[in-house]
Design a protein around this motif. Sequence first.
Motif, PDB file in Angstrom:
ATOM      1  N   VAL A  11       4.483   2.184  -1.468  1.00  0.00           N
ATOM      2  CA  VAL A  11       4.451   3.403  -0.657  1.00  0.00           C
ATOM      3  C   VAL A  11       4.467   3.036   0.821  1.00  0.00           C
ATOM      4  O   VAL A  11       5.245   3.584   1.605  1.00  0.00           O
ATOM      5  N   PHE A  12       3.608   2.092   1.205  1.00  0.00           N
ATOM      6  CA  PHE A  12       3.568   1.692   2.613  1.00  0.00           C
ATOM      7  C   PHE A  12       4.871   1.017   3.038  1.00  0.00           C
ATOM      8  O   PHE A  12       5.341   1.228   4.154  1.00  0.00           O
ATOM      9  N   HIS A  13       5.469   0.245   2.141  1.00  0.00           N
ATOM     10  CA  HIS A  13       6.774  -0.355   2.453  1.00  0.00           C
ATOM     11  C   HIS A  13       7.813   0.745   2.675  1.00  0.00           C
ATOM     12  O   HIS A  13       8.581   0.701   3.638  1.00  0.00           O
ATOM     13  N   ALA A  14       7.820   1.742   1.796  1.00  0.00           N
ATOM     14  CA  ALA A  14       8.794   2.829   1.917  1.00  0.00           C
ATOM     15  C   ALA A  14       8.597   3.594   3.218  1.00  0.00           C
ATOM     16  O   ALA A  14       9.566   3.971   3.882  1.00  0.00           O
ATOM     17  N   LEU A  15       7.347   3.799   3.614  1.00  0.00           N
ATOM     18  CA  LEU A  15       7.059   4.572   4.823  1.00  0.00           C
ATOM     19  C   LEU A  15       7.191   3.747   6.098  1.00  0.00           C
ATOM     20  O   LEU A  15       7.089   4.299   7.199  1.00  0.00           O
ATOM     21  N   ALA A  16       7.448   2.457   5.965  1.00  0.00           N
ATOM     22  CA  ALA A  16       7.600   1.602   7.150  1.00  0.00           C
ATOM     23  C   ALA A  16       8.913   1.859   7.884  1.00  0.00           C
ATOM     24  O   ALA A  16       9.050   1.495   9.046  1.00  0.00           O
ATOM     25  N   ASP A  17       9.858   2.490   7.214  1.00  0.00           N
ATOM     26  CA  ASP A  17      11.186   2.722   7.803  1.00  0.00           C
ATOM     27  C   ASP A  17      11.275   4.139   8.379  1.00  0.00           C
ATOM     28  O   ASP A  17      10.930   5.108   7.701  1.00  0.00           O
ATOM     29  N   PRO A  18      11.759   4.273   9.631  1.00  0.00           N
ATOM     30  CA  PRO A  18      11.828   5.602  10.258  1.00  0.00           C
ATOM     31  C   PRO A  18      12.745   6.583   9.535  1.00  0.00           C
ATOM     32  O   PRO A  18      12.455   7.787   9.497  1.00  0.00           O
ATOM     33  N   THR A  19      13.829   6.104   8.943  1.00  0.00           N
ATOM     34  CA  THR A  19      14.721   6.994   8.195  1.00  0.00           C
ATOM     35  C   THR A  19      13.978   7.571   6.998  1.00  0.00           C
ATOM     36  O   THR A  19      14.017   8.779   6.737  1.00  0.00           O
ATOM     37  N   ARG A  20      13.275   6.720   6.284  1.00  0.00           N
ATOM     38  CA  ARG A  20      12.557   7.182   5.098  1.00  0.00           C
ATOM     39  C   ARG A  20      11.398   8.106   5.481  1.00  0.00           C
ATOM     40  O   ARG A  20      11.130   9.090   4.782  1.00  0.00           O
ATOM     41  N   ARG A  21      10.721   7.813   6.592  1.00  0.00           N
ATOM     42  CA  ARG A  21       9.659   8.717   7.043  1.00  0.00           C
ATOM     43  C   ARG A  21      10.235  10.087   7.391  1.00  0.00           C
ATOM     44  O   ARG A  21       9.638  11.125   7.079  1.00  0.00           O
TER      45      ARG A  21
END
Length: 114
Positions: A11-21
Amino acid sequence: MENYPPPLDSVFHALADPTRRAVVQRLGQGPATVSDLAKPFPMGLPAFLKHLGVLESAGLIDTQKAGRTRTCTLQQARLAQAGSWFDDQRALWASRYDNLDTLLSALGGHGHDH
């Protein structure tokens, strides 16, 4: 993070990217099609689909296909797990600051006996 299952790392890896956020923020307003989600981003669809794949494998979004249209939905319970981790950290630090304030007050009180 010993109190949380290892998948929280994804989850934290996924949210580390601005596009994904940005996708998560948009889906917070409600479900959206892949094409609508992709519109604001200056990248090709294959690159954007990789971002969606990361979000989906982390359990943050779910996708459903109806005909030729794929719709994404935010999995709020999964996002809430990450939020709970932050809440726990905040509570831990607040407790530490309270303990420090108590200690400093106690030390200050003893030094001013006249």
